[in-house]
Write an enzyme that holds these catalytic residues in place. Structure first.
Site, PDB file in Angstrom:
ATOM      1  N   ASP A 192       0.861  -1.182   0.000  1.00 31.32           N
ATOM      2  CA  ASP A 192       0.000   0.000   0.000  1.00 31.32           C
ATOM      3  C   ASP A 192       0.891   1.224   0.000  1.00 31.32           C
ATOM      4  OD1 ASP A 192      -2.653   1.365   0.344  1.00 31.32           O
ATOM      5  OD2 ASP A 192      -1.678   2.047   2.182  1.00 31.32           O
ATOM      6  N   GLU A 276      -1.502  -1.515  -5.712  1.00 30.21           N
ATOM      7  CA  GLU A 276      -2.737  -0.889  -6.170  1.00 30.21           C
ATOM      8  C   GLU A 276      -2.453  -0.027  -7.386  1.00 30.21           C
ATOM      9  OE1 GLU A 276      -6.551   1.450  -4.162  1.00 30.21           O
ATOM     10  OE2 GLU A 276      -4.634   1.310  -3.117  1.00 30.21           O
ATOM     11  N   CYS A 331     -12.884 -10.223   8.683  1.00 32.36           N
ATOM     12  CA  CYS A 331     -14.243 -10.697   8.413  1.00 32.36           C
ATOM     13  C   CYS A 331     -14.794 -10.222   7.078  1.00 32.36           C
ATOM     14  CB  CYS A 331     -15.183 -10.265   9.538  1.00 32.36           C
ATOM     15  SG  CYS A 331     -15.434  -8.472   9.650  1.00 32.36           S
ATOM     16  N   CYS A 349     -16.426  -6.755  14.282  1.00 29.35           N
ATOM     17  CA  CYS A 349     -16.052  -8.113  14.685  1.00 29.35           C
ATOM     18  C   CYS A 349     -15.053  -8.121  15.825  1.00 29.35           C
ATOM     19  CB  CYS A 349     -15.504  -8.898  13.500  1.00 29.35           C
ATOM     20  SG  CYS A 349     -13.880  -8.341  12.931  1.00 29.35           S
ATOM     21  N   ASP A 356      -3.260   1.467   7.031  1.00 28.84           N
ATOM     22  CA  ASP A 356      -2.375   1.120   5.923  1.00 28.84           C
ATOM     23  C   ASP A 356      -2.038  -0.374   5.914  1.00 28.84           C
ATOM     24  OD1 ASP A 356      -2.349   3.793   5.179  1.00 28.84           O
ATOM     25  OD2 ASP A 356      -0.635   4.238   6.462  1.00 28.84           O
TER      26      ASP A 356
END
Length: 432
Positions: A192, A276, A331, A349, A356
């Site tokens: 990232d 990305e 999750c 959750c 990040d």
């Protein structure tokens, strides 16, 4: 694959004059060819072919008093300048016709002697060579001193001599090299990219942003003020401009060295890299433009891509609309909004996330999910994902079997659980 090897040149004053003459002749031939085609277009005449244009602006032009000095430089330099014009026209026509991907290409423009970068190219036909003493022999220029930082792996097919805005000379050799696969390793990494931390890896490691331009701003502002006080057209202004250009060149060199070292280390330590697909051009039009340009994400990702191909590693870009920061890597729950000032958050959750690191883990899971399964089909559907309300939809046996057979899904890991939910189409790919 083809690679470029750049080395610093130190020509003598006489060789600098010969190079300036070659730069000027190549520029004139390029501009004459462009002007001839523009005049033919304005007059409604057919497009001038490459052969006819070469005869007109090089062969016949040398016999005229106005262009007789074109014979003082290597003919290959002039032919390569005209070849650049032909390639520029082909790219423009392909872009207009829709055959070329990416942003629309503008038509060729005239070159100027005031351009910050001047370049000429020698091919094998020019018979350039590297002497036994380690100098670069160029036709009608002489033996130029080279600072060799490494050896050329094979004989180069061409060399481009470049003069940058700081007045430095470089030789850029094009060589054809074979792939050099590195030994297989187990780790894979999702990356990232950001501004506070230049790169955050899926294993939790963070690489601080060097901010080379920000650190040099104080000195650059002082030099720029000195330049602004010089009289336009004076020699003192030219000297002050070169001082500013040299400082900018130091910043660019330091950034490039940082990108090379980090990209090489990541490629050696990981079998596959997932990043990305950022819209850098769009981000560069925001209030963060200076920081975005200072980071140099596009150059860094480009280095990762070609080094992965050279060393036999995996590389893949994840869709830029993939909500990596909003998804819980444990999750798969998608948050409604995630402003930039939120650096850590807690999922319903119970999982606490660093923004990040969570995004890097999701990028790793999405990249693995995009791999091809045993049936040679994408695990993740190509269409845009459904809303989170359909997350609990029943999974068909065929999808379950495909996920079980795919090596991208490893039982017992958080990334595999997230990738499984991505493969089910349970989250939206686009913005909320």
């Amino acid at each position: 694959m083809q690679l470029r090897y750049n080395f610093r040149l130190y020509p003598t004053p006489g060789q600098c004059q010969a190079l300036a003459r070659a730069f000027g002749c190549a520029r004139v031939v390029f501009n004459d060819g462009l002007r001839a085609r523009q005049d033919a277009h304005d007059a409604g005449l057919p497009y001038i072919t490459d052969g006819d244009l070469s005869t007109r602006v090089i062969t016949e032009a040398k016999t005229t008093p106005q262009r007789s000095w074109l014979g003082e430089v290597s003919a290959v330099v002039l032919q390569q300048a005209l070849a650049d014009l032909n390639i520029a026209y082909r790219n423009f026509f392909a872009s207009v016709a829709g055959r070329r991907k990416g942003p629309r290409v503008a038509p060729p423009r005239f070159r100027s002697r005031k351009d910050s970068r001047q370049a000429i190219r020698f091919t094998k036909n020019a018979r350039f060579s590297v002497t036994a003493g380690g100098k670069l022999r160029l036709p009608k220029i002489g033996d130029v001193d080279v600072r060799w930082s490494r050896r050329l792996p094979v004989e180069p097919s061409s060399v481009t001599v470049v003069k940058d805005s700081a007045g430095r000379y470089f030789a850029s050799f094009v060589v054809e090299v074979a792939e050099q696969p590195l030994p297989l390793v187990e780790p894979e990494a999702g990356i990232d990219l950001g501004l506070s931390a230049f790169a955050v890896l899926s294993d939790g490691r963070k690489v601080d942003a060097p901010r080379f331009l920000r650190r040099a701003e104080k000195k650059l502002k002082k030099l720029q003020r000195v330049l602004s006080r010089k009289e336009k057209g004076s020699n003192n202004r030219a000297k002050a401009r070169q001082v500013v250009a040299r400082q900018h060149a130091k910043v660019a060199d330091a950034r490039r060295e940082f990108h090379h070292q980090l990209s090489t280390r990541l490629i050696r330590d990981n079998q596959a890299i997932y990043v990305e697909d950022l819209a850098v051009a769009g981000l560069a039009r925001t209030r963060l433009a200076k920081s975005v340009h200072d980071a140099g994400w596009s150059a860094f990702v480009g280095m990762l891509e070609y080094k992965a191909r050279l060393y036999g590693r995996g590389f893949q870009r994840v869709d830029r609309w993939f909500p990596s920061s909003k998804l819980c890597c444990e999750c798969g729950t998608a948050q409604e909004a995630m402003p930039l000032n939120v650096r850590s958050w807690t999922c319903p959750c119970g999982a606490a996330h660093d923004r990040d690191v969570n995004a890097a883990k999701n990028i790793l899971a999405a990249g693995r999910a995009d791999r091809l399964n045993a049936c040679r089909g994408q695990v993740r559907p190509p269409h845009r994902w459904h809303s989170p309300k359909k997350q609990e939809a029943a999974e068909v046996p065929r999808e379950r079997a495909a996920r079980a057979e795919s090596p991208a899904f490893r039982p017992g890991s958080a990334s595999s659980a997230a990738a499984g939910r991505l493969a089910q189409g349970g989250h939206r790919l686009g913005p909320p």
